[in-house]
Write an enzyme that holds these catalytic residues in place. Sequence first.
Site, PDB file in Angstrom:
ATOM      1  N   HIS A 246     -41.243 -10.841  16.891  1.00  0.00           N
ATOM      2  CA  HIS A 246     -40.067 -10.136  18.157  1.00  0.00           C
ATOM      3  C   HIS A 246     -40.866  -9.627  19.229  1.00  0.00           C
ATOM      4  CE1 HIS A 246     -36.150  -7.772  18.689  1.00  0.00           C
ATOM      5  NE2 HIS A 246     -36.462  -8.469  19.848  1.00  0.00           N
TER       6      HIS A 246
ATOM      7  N   HIS B  50     -40.814  -8.150  13.036  1.00  0.00           N
ATOM      8  CA  HIS B  50     -41.122  -7.273  14.088  1.00  0.00           C
ATOM      9  C   HIS B  50     -42.326  -7.865  14.810  1.00  0.00           C
ATOM     10  CE1 HIS B  50     -38.927  -3.808  12.683  1.00  0.00           C
ATOM     11  NE2 HIS B  50     -39.440  -3.727  11.718  1.00  0.00           N
TER      12      HIS B  50
ATOM     13  N   HIS C 232     -41.051  -8.800   6.341  1.00  0.00           N
ATOM     14  CA  HIS C 232     -40.530  -7.911   7.540  1.00  0.00           C
ATOM     15  C   HIS C 232     -41.344  -7.420   8.464  1.00  0.00           C
ATOM     16  CE1 HIS C 232     -37.749  -4.312   7.741  1.00  0.00           C
ATOM     17  NE2 HIS C 232     -38.631  -3.808   8.344  1.00  0.00           N
ATOM     18  N   GLU C 233     -42.293  -7.127   8.270  1.00  0.00           N
ATOM     19  CA  GLU C 233     -43.050  -6.544   9.381  1.00  0.00           C
ATOM     20  C   GLU C 233     -43.660  -7.918  10.391  1.00  0.00           C
ATOM     21  OE1 GLU C 233     -43.579  -3.647  10.163  1.00  0.00           O
ATOM     22  OE2 GLU C 233     -42.794  -2.688   8.081  1.00  0.00           O
TER      23      GLU C 233
END
Length: 595
Positions: A394, A391, A387-388
């Site tokens: 991105h 981020h 998940h991180e």
Amino acid sequence: MEKILERSEVAVRDTWCLEDLYPTASDWKAALDDAKSFIGKIETYRGTLNTAKSLLSYLTMDDEITLIFDKLANYASRKSDEDTRIAAGQEMCSQFMAVAVAVNAASAFVTPELLALSDEQMESFYKEEPQLETYRRSLDNIRRKKKHILSDAEERILALAGEVTSVPEQTYGMLNDADMTFPDAIDKDGNAHPLTHGTYIPLLMNEDRVLRESAFHNLYGVYNNMKNTSASLLSAQVKTLEFNAKARKYQNTLEASLDSTNVPTTVYHNLIKAVHEGMDVMYRYAGLRKQMMGVDTLHMYDMYAPIVSRSDRKYTFEEAKQMVLDATAILGEDYTAILKEAFDNRWLDVYENAGKCSGAYSSGCHTHPYVLLNFHHDLESVFTLAHEMGHALHSYLSNKTQPICDSDYVIFVAEVASTCNEALLMNHLLKTTTDKHERAVLINYFLEQFRGTLYRQTMFAEFELKVNEMSANGEGLTAEALSKVYYDLNKLYFGDNVEVDSDIAIEWARIPHFYYNYYVYQYATGYSAAIALSNRILTGDKQSIEDYKNFLKGGCSKDPISLLKGAGVDMSTSAPIAAAIAKFNELITEMETLK
């Protein structure tokens, strides 16, 4: 009983490399002192932005300020988050905030001067200074808010108020992360387990029901003891939002918040409506959970426990990194190379230590992203890493691709890449297992993602909307009032198959996102968009993969709805939300066949 290390006991290789920003805290302080000179430099542009040359010069300097303050803020915040008990980190954040507020106050004239320019003048500027085209989108975005921008003097007052209006969130952070401690949770054999922000959810995922119940009541017992302080802080936060919304002539706080990212308020209301219409699927899941756990009464502390027995398998951090690399390999060698660079060069702070900020996050610093984890060697920790890093990449790709003024993607799309990574990881794990039981364990986890993200975050969003509406209507946000609203929402979202324990009514006091100004709804919309995007990626279609990576590189070069449309998802409709709920329903059906 797992020992919580002091910061000094954590291996350097498992900590983030703040030296990439500044070699020492003294160098940071020197850079902060140098940054104060921008206050005077900004003032020299007052009254001069009515020429193309001066406007370009100012915007170029503003880019320089952005990069410098990005480094300053990241160093101070990351240092503070390493151990929130240490006053030095808090002091750095305070010193930085004072300078940042002064710079914002000095630049208060900029927006009014930009709004004073006619469309014809702006077009002539672009012709006279072609480099201004780089800033066209960001300038247009400012000018579209013309009716909400105040005079030079009024903008200066609002900027000066920034340090004051940030107090509720800062104080809550100190109360929640630094001052609150919790009694140990006790298992069925009488053994004590440390109860912290970082261990709470893993304890609720334990198969020992006695331990889960103990953790649940011990945690919320402490929050109940602090309920009036917590209510006062949340009320102050809502009043801050109201102050800013009224000052800028918005109808309400929701409109003010969503306008900052150019998202229609209908998206927020559509989400709540679509989830309400799919509530029967959530009730079906609760019924399945109750049946598979074999309990007469399903309590709130049972909602994170596995509905299938699981092994006690632990994952090393090295294993977790490889799993993420394998799962995202479909995105191409260029994506994989950036992941490896992050893993090899200490972009991450891996393990929990005493006083460390709870949870996990990625900070999209221009130098390179910084990722905070509290890795506990379980499956959830592996998914948190995926998940991180979603981020982080991105941010990295947007920062490297877009000009500075367009590099910072808005929060509406912030959860898309992270959740897409989770979906890719889940697909990879389901695809590579041949064991029926392991598949059931994974589907259990996937079901929890839908429950926890699509439904739970929408419940949070509805709570946030309700308390803002209550305040706007003159109702007091007392601990009792907040707890009643929160308890009633839990009853609505969980249905008759769940015993909604009274202690859950105070959970609102544990959720830091209620200080993030209508942030949480984007977890649910982002999750829906991510499920749709991952489905496109997993077809293996090269164009779909390129469309997605172009989205990652997009920053804020377009409004968020348009960026997602370019990747193949239309979030102006409720279709992606309905499709995600349908996927949730399919998984429930499959779980029924595996039980």
